[in-house]
Design an enzyme around this catalytic site. Sequence first.
Site, PDB file in Angstrom:
ATOM      1  N   TYR A  70       0.467   2.998  10.100  1.00 48.06           N
ATOM      2  CA  TYR A  70      -0.070   4.321  10.396  1.00 48.06           C
ATOM      3  C   TYR A  70      -1.500   4.428   9.915  1.00 48.06           C
ATOM      4  CZ  TYR A  70       0.400   6.027   5.551  1.00 48.06           C
ATOM      5  OH  TYR A  70       0.268   6.219   4.206  1.00 48.06           O
ATOM      6  N   ARG A 117      -9.148  -0.517  10.022  1.00 48.50           N
ATOM      7  CA  ARG A 117      -7.972  -0.796   9.185  1.00 48.50           C
ATOM      8  C   ARG A 117      -6.690  -0.740  10.007  1.00 48.50           C
ATOM      9  NH1 ARG A 117      -7.042   2.630   3.901  1.00 48.50           N
ATOM     10  NH2 ARG A 117      -6.480   4.174   5.452  1.00 48.50           N
ATOM     11  N   ARG A 134      19.074  -3.048  18.048  1.00 50.85           N
ATOM     12  CA  ARG A 134      18.825  -3.372  16.646  1.00 50.85           C
ATOM     13  C   ARG A 134      18.984  -4.871  16.372  1.00 50.85           C
ATOM     14  NH1 ARG A 134      20.292  -3.530  11.453  1.00 50.85           N
ATOM     15  NH2 ARG A 134      19.202  -2.130  10.016  1.00 50.85           N
ATOM     16  N   LYS A 169      -1.284  -0.928   5.722  1.00 48.25           N
ATOM     17  CA  LYS A 169      -0.891   0.490   5.697  1.00 48.25           C
ATOM     18  C   LYS A 169       0.393   0.658   6.499  1.00 48.25           C
ATOM     19  CE  LYS A 169      -3.128   5.043   6.149  1.00 48.25           C
ATOM     20  NZ  LYS A 169      -2.874   5.635   4.839  1.00 48.25           N
ATOM     21  N   GLU A 221      -2.710   1.934  -8.032  1.00 47.98           N
ATOM     22  CA  GLU A 221      -3.328   3.051  -7.290  1.00 47.98           C
ATOM     23  C   GLU A 221      -2.348   4.214  -7.292  1.00 47.98           C
ATOM     24  OE1 GLU A 221      -3.624   2.149  -3.048  1.00 47.98           O
ATOM     25  OE2 GLU A 221      -1.941   0.772  -3.233  1.00 47.98           O
ATOM     26  N   LEU A 251      -3.890  -0.657  -1.340  1.00 44.29           N
ATOM     27  CA  LEU A 251      -4.441  -0.360  -0.018  1.00 44.29           C
ATOM     28  C   LEU A 251      -5.937  -0.091  -0.208  1.00 44.29           C
ATOM     29  CD1 LEU A 251      -3.613   0.214   2.994  1.00 44.29           C
ATOM     30  CD2 LEU A 251      -3.961   2.607   2.390  1.00 44.29           C
TER      31      LEU A 251
HETATM   32  N1  PLP Z   1      -3.713   4.054  -1.359  1.00 45.73           N
HETATM   33  C1  PLP Z   1      -2.587   4.415  -0.713  1.00 45.73           C
HETATM   34  C2  PLP Z   1      -1.281   3.807  -1.129  1.00 45.73           C
HETATM   35  C3  PLP Z   1      -2.636   5.336   0.341  1.00 45.73           C
HETATM   36  O1  PLP Z   1      -1.512   5.687   0.998  1.00 45.73           O
HETATM   37  C4  PLP Z   1      -3.889   5.911   0.693  1.00 45.73           C
HETATM   38  C5  PLP Z   1      -3.980   6.887   1.775  1.00 45.73           C
HETATM   39  O2  PLP Z   1      -2.996   7.320   2.352  1.00 45.73           O
HETATM   40  C6  PLP Z   1      -5.036   5.515  -0.013  1.00 45.73           C
HETATM   41  C7  PLP Z   1      -4.918   4.572  -1.021  1.00 45.73           C
HETATM   42  C8  PLP Z   1      -6.399   6.070   0.330  1.00 45.73           C
HETATM   43  O3  PLP Z   1      -6.877   5.489   1.534  1.00 45.73           O
HETATM   44  P1  PLP Z   1      -7.895   6.302   2.484  1.00 45.73           P
HETATM   45  O4  PLP Z   1      -9.086   6.613   1.629  1.00 45.73           O
HETATM   46  O5  PLP Z   1      -8.205   5.356   3.559  1.00 45.73           O
HETATM   47  O6  PLP Z   1      -7.194   7.549   2.919  1.00 45.73           O
END
Ligand code: PLP
Length: 290
Positions: free
Chosen positions: A33, A52, A100, A149, A182, A207
């Site tokens: 996503y 991304r 499935r 993501k 994070e 991420l």
């Molecule tokens: N880290 C995670 C796990 C996230 O889900 C997100 C955003 O949803 C971010 C960092 C921040 O990423 P962005 O600045 O691209 O929204």
Amino acid sequence: MARWAYVNGRYVPHALAAVHIEDRGFQFADGVYEVVTVVDGRFTDLDGHLARLQRSLDELRMAAPVSPRVLVFVMGELVRRNGLRNGAVYLQVTRGVAPRDFRFPPAGTPPTLVMTTRRLARFAAPAQLADGVRVITIPDIRWGRRDIKTVGLLPQVLGKQRAADAGAFEAWMIDPDWTVTEGCSSNAWIVTGAGVLVTREPSARILNGVTRRTLLRLARAQGIAVEERPFTVEEAYGAREAFLSSATTFALPVTRIDGRPVGDGRPGPVTLALREAYLADAAREAGRPA
Ligand code: PLP
């Protein structure tokens, strides 16, 4: 105003929008996503989010549902239909609908593409900016490819609920070596006592936020000393400032971690300057109209 969603080539009323029960996103979290913010009718950091998305698709060997041009067109059309001036567009892409089976479905199975919008009256409540937000720390129980993501967000669902239960805005996840990876939906930052801005380096363990990358560029342009490296929970407790970043929060001050005040317990000047710089940059860049 009626609210519209986009599902596989059709704009449908939000309340009627649906995907098949054998969608691989539903069955296996076999999908990715993206979230693109709309500020004053313009996409923010659009290229970064599209890049991304493509990277996430490539990493999972998934076909793009449509070309980037069509994607941006549909995003804009949904924004227009929903009368969105400020908010976010959510894009979900899954490996499609198939009986499935863990193995990939036959080549040519169309991916599922769903888009929705969310209106945000403002990107932070005045109190969140005036006082900062609270975070708690929790073990990071996610898988080993956090750089993609994916829609496999169960650990983050559990983490965000723990944060809410503790009266916090976000949970910062920690690896077994006590370093912060994070937030559940944001990147984590501190400013050390020596005034150095620290955030974890991009790797499979986090991420790589698009907002994070833009903030790094702006910090360096302002001559702020920056270190991309892991930092421990202890270091975060002793930091002068802390903040979190994401597409929908920009840089948001963190003033308590696990109940302990960060610095003097007030939003810090580096954080607020970077938030201003981000918003000014977005306005100056005059991102593509939504
Ligand atoms: N880290 C995670 C796990 C996230 O889900 C997100 C955003 O949803 C971010 C960092 C921040 O990423 P962005 O600045 O691209 O929204």
